[in-house]
Design a protein around this motif. Structure first.
Motif, PDB file in Angstrom:
ATOM      1  N   ARG A  27      -1.947   4.513   8.766  1.00 27.04           N
ATOM      2  CA  ARG A  27      -2.179   3.591   9.986  1.00 27.04           C
ATOM      3  C   ARG A  27      -3.485   2.742   9.971  1.00 27.04           C
ATOM      4  O   ARG A  27      -3.661   1.559  10.390  1.00 27.04           O
ATOM      5  CB  ARG A  27      -2.355   4.664  11.232  1.00 27.04           C
ATOM      6  CG  ARG A  27      -1.214   5.507  11.441  1.00 27.04           C
ATOM      7  CD  ARG A  27      -1.296   6.213  12.598  1.00 27.04           C
ATOM      8  NE  ARG A  27      -1.591   5.598  14.056  1.00 27.04           N
ATOM      9  CZ  ARG A  27      -2.003   6.274  15.019  1.00 27.04           C
ATOM     10  NH1 ARG A  27      -2.281   7.554  15.046  1.00 27.04           N
ATOM     11  NH2 ARG A  27      -2.140   5.640  16.348  1.00 27.04           N
ATOM     12  N   THR A  28      -4.650   3.391   9.255  1.00 30.47           N
ATOM     13  CA  THR A  28      -5.817   2.595   8.916  1.00 30.47           C
ATOM     14  C   THR A  28      -5.510   1.315   7.908  1.00 30.47           C
ATOM     15  O   THR A  28      -5.870   0.135   8.537  1.00 30.47           O
ATOM     16  CB  THR A  28      -6.687   3.414   8.400  1.00 30.47           C
ATOM     17  OG1 THR A  28      -7.234   4.306   9.292  1.00 30.47           O
ATOM     18  CG2 THR A  28      -8.006   2.482   8.209  1.00 30.47           C
ATOM     19  N   GLU A  41       4.111   2.010  14.278  1.00 30.34           N
ATOM     20  CA  GLU A  41       3.211   0.947  13.903  1.00 30.34           C
ATOM     21  C   GLU A  41       3.645   0.147  12.501  1.00 30.34           C
ATOM     22  O   GLU A  41       2.783  -0.635  12.056  1.00 30.34           O
ATOM     23  CB  GLU A  41       1.862   1.422  13.586  1.00 30.34           C
ATOM     24  CG  GLU A  41       1.218   1.888  14.919  1.00 30.34           C
ATOM     25  CD  GLU A  41      -0.140   2.697  14.846  1.00 30.34           C
ATOM     26  OE1 GLU A  41      -0.719   2.679  13.708  1.00 30.34           O
ATOM     27  OE2 GLU A  41      -0.417   3.501  15.792  1.00 30.34           O
ATOM     28  N   GLY A  42       4.767   0.587  12.039  1.00 31.07           N
ATOM     29  CA  GLY A  42       5.406  -0.314  10.902  1.00 31.07           C
ATOM     30  C   GLY A  42       5.475   0.506   9.442  1.00 31.07           C
ATOM     31  O   GLY A  42       5.987  -0.088   8.449  1.00 31.07           O
ATOM     32  N   ILE A  57       0.763  -1.202  -0.131  1.00 35.98           N
ATOM     33  CA  ILE A  57       0.161  -0.062  -0.054  1.00 35.98           C
ATOM     34  C   ILE A  57       0.850   1.260   0.023  1.00 35.98           C
ATOM     35  O   ILE A  57       1.799   1.353   0.880  1.00 35.98           O
ATOM     36  CB  ILE A  57      -0.954   0.148   1.167  1.00 35.98           C
ATOM     37  CG1 ILE A  57      -1.854  -1.348   1.297  1.00 35.98           C
ATOM     38  CG2 ILE A  57      -1.768   1.363   1.289  1.00 35.98           C
ATOM     39  CD1 ILE A  57      -1.649  -2.009   2.389  1.00 35.98           C
ATOM     40  N   LEU A  58       0.473   2.120  -1.218  1.00 38.08           N
ATOM     41  CA  LEU A  58       1.468   3.288  -1.038  1.00 38.08           C
ATOM     42  C   LEU A  58       0.478   4.651  -0.753  1.00 38.08           C
ATOM     43  O   LEU A  58      -0.735   4.753  -1.194  1.00 38.08           O
ATOM     44  CB  LEU A  58       1.987   3.644  -2.249  1.00 38.08           C
ATOM     45  CG  LEU A  58       2.827   4.649  -2.669  1.00 38.08           C
ATOM     46  CD1 LEU A  58       3.949   4.560  -1.908  1.00 38.08           C
ATOM     47  CD2 LEU A  58       3.144   4.860  -4.116  1.00 38.08           C
ATOM     48  N   VAL A  59       0.830   5.530   0.259  1.00 33.41           N
ATOM     49  CA  VAL A  59      -0.029   6.662   0.527  1.00 33.41           C
ATOM     50  C   VAL A  59       0.884   7.978   0.193  1.00 33.41           C
ATOM     51  O   VAL A  59       2.159   7.997   0.524  1.00 33.41           O
ATOM     52  CB  VAL A  59      -0.296   6.589   2.145  1.00 33.41           C
ATOM     53  CG1 VAL A  59      -1.048   7.817   2.607  1.00 33.41           C
ATOM     54  CG2 VAL A  59      -0.866   5.599   2.497  1.00 33.41           C
ATOM     55  N   ILE A  60       0.492   8.901  -0.641  1.00 30.65           N
ATOM     56  CA  ILE A  60       0.808   9.896  -1.063  1.00 30.65           C
ATOM     57  C   ILE A  60       0.577  11.193  -0.085  1.00 30.65           C
ATOM     58  O   ILE A  60      -0.696  11.698   0.040  1.00 30.65           O
ATOM     59  CB  ILE A  60       0.609  10.459  -2.270  1.00 30.65           C
ATOM     60  CG1 ILE A  60       0.967   9.064  -3.148  1.00 30.65           C
ATOM     61  CG2 ILE A  60       1.221  11.519  -2.794  1.00 30.65           C
ATOM     62  CD1 ILE A  60       0.498   9.121  -4.643  1.00 30.65           C
ATOM     63  N   GLY A  61       1.440  11.965   0.427  1.00 32.37           N
ATOM     64  CA  GLY A  61       1.127  13.085   1.233  1.00 32.37           C
ATOM     65  C   GLY A  61       1.858  13.042   2.799  1.00 32.37           C
ATOM     66  O   GLY A  61       2.154  12.148   3.200  1.00 32.37           O
ATOM     67  N   GLY A  62       1.714  14.153   3.565  1.00 34.41           N
ATOM     68  CA  GLY A  62       2.292  14.390   4.600  1.00 34.41           C
ATOM     69  C   GLY A  62       1.472  14.852   5.679  1.00 34.41           C
ATOM     70  O   GLY A  62       1.931  15.262   7.005  1.00 34.41           O
ATOM     71  N   GLY A  63       0.184  14.958   5.475  1.00 28.25           N
ATOM     72  CA  GLY A  63      -0.695  15.520   6.283  1.00 28.25           C
ATOM     73  C   GLY A  63      -1.370  14.390   7.331  1.00 28.25           C
ATOM     74  O   GLY A  63      -1.138  13.378   7.196  1.00 28.25           O
ATOM     75  N   ASN A  64      -2.245  14.972   8.164  1.00 33.14           N
ATOM     76  CA  ASN A  64      -2.843  13.957   9.052  1.00 33.14           C
ATOM     77  C   ASN A  64      -3.701  13.025   8.466  1.00 33.14           C
ATOM     78  O   ASN A  64      -3.726  11.749   8.796  1.00 33.14           O
ATOM     79  CB  ASN A  64      -3.697  15.041  10.245  1.00 33.14           C
ATOM     80  CG  ASN A  64      -2.807  15.135  11.232  1.00 33.14           C
ATOM     81  OD1 ASN A  64      -1.962  15.050  11.574  1.00 33.14           O
ATOM     82  ND2 ASN A  64      -3.278  16.691  11.859  1.00 33.14           N
ATOM     83  N   THR A  79       3.982   2.107   2.615  1.00 31.86           N
ATOM     84  CA  THR A  79       4.833   3.401   2.524  1.00 31.86           C
ATOM     85  C   THR A  79       4.123   4.561   2.295  1.00 31.86           C
ATOM     86  O   THR A  79       3.158   4.841   1.424  1.00 31.86           O
ATOM     87  CB  THR A  79       5.543   2.820   1.385  1.00 31.86           C
ATOM     88  OG1 THR A  79       6.337   1.544   1.475  1.00 31.86           O
ATOM     89  CG2 THR A  79       6.934   3.985   1.107  1.00 31.86           C
ATOM     90  N   VAL A  80       4.533   5.580   2.988  1.00 31.37           N
ATOM     91  CA  VAL A  80       4.364   6.991   2.491  1.00 31.37           C
ATOM     92  C   VAL A  80       5.194   7.499   1.982  1.00 31.37           C
ATOM     93  O   VAL A  80       6.395   7.438   2.450  1.00 31.37           O
ATOM     94  CB  VAL A  80       3.863   7.754   4.124  1.00 31.37           C
ATOM     95  CG1 VAL A  80       3.552   9.173   3.801  1.00 31.37           C
ATOM     96  CG2 VAL A  80       2.879   7.008   4.967  1.00 31.37           C
TER      97      VAL A  80
END
Length: 216
Positions: free
Chosen positions: A132-133, A167-168, A118-125, A144-145
């Motif tokens: 984390r979800t 959380e990894g 899973i790839l998450v793009i961005g640096g906000g909450n 990976t963010v």
């Protein structure tokens, strides 16, 4: 509505959804805010005399002109409940979803099917919440963010970033999305551009600029 009813007004809340709470109820993950806490707050407001009408969307079921005609005061508190688009090729491919829609689906007990990577793009909450979800939905997966500035410039709260790492999840900074790579209409990878920090911009942070070289 709470403060208005306490001040002696008779507020009416029109909500497009079938439940009250807006972003708090629909996007904030349950591990951060339990359903029971939200229900308790809403019930307390309603017991004070606030009337809530569900399934009433502004522009669809009611108009601003109608509200102004029927009420002496109108307050618009619709929030910002749409995710941002990246503006890159391939972002409409199957398997690409914005963080707000993803968190809404999970909160509604309709989580999308996720792969192990899973790839998450961005640096906000919202990005931290999504990462984390995803870790909770796929405990043995790789989350990976990627963020175009460094971790120091991330707008997310420090504790959210810390929890995300604990959380990894892995954070790759100074990386910007270039295009979504697809096969048969479905995402298979993200082409990225290596960034570096340039002069400060209007946000008060160094502006990320391409560091040169080819896409990764």
């Amino acid at each position: 509505a709470y403060y208005l009813v306490k001040a002696g007004f008779e507020p009416v809340v029109f909500d497009a959804r079938a439940s009250a709470g807006g972003t708090v109820d629909g996007v904030v993950p349950a591990y951060r805010l339990a359903d029971t806490a939200i229900v308790s707050d809403i019930d307390r407001v309603r017991r004070l005399g606030v009337r809530i009408e569900f399934g009433k969307a502004l522009g669809r079921d009611i108009t601003l002109a109608e509200l102004r005609r029927d009420f002496p005061y109108v307050f618009l508190g619709v929030g910002a409940q749409r995710g941002k688009r990246l503006g890159i090729d391939g972002e409409s491919a199957e398997g690409v979803v914005d963080a707000i829609a993803f968190l809404n689906a999970v909160r509604a007990k309709r989580p999308p099917a996720l792969g192990r990577r899973i790839l998450v793009i961005g640096g906000g909450n919202s990005a931290m919440d999504a990462a984390r979800t995803a870790r909770r939905l796929v405990p043995d997966g790789e989350v990976t963010v990627v963020y175009r500035r460094t971790r120091t410039e991330m707008p997310a709260d420090i504790e959210e970033i810390t929890h995300c790492l604990e959380e990894g999840a892995v954070i790759r900074d100074l990386v910007a999305p270039a295009r979504v790579v697809t096969e048969n209409g479905r995402v298979v990878a993200l082409a990225r551009t290596r960034m570096k920090l340039g002069p400060y911009d209007e946000s008060g942070r160094p502006r990320p600029v391409p560091a040169g070289g080819e896409e990764m």
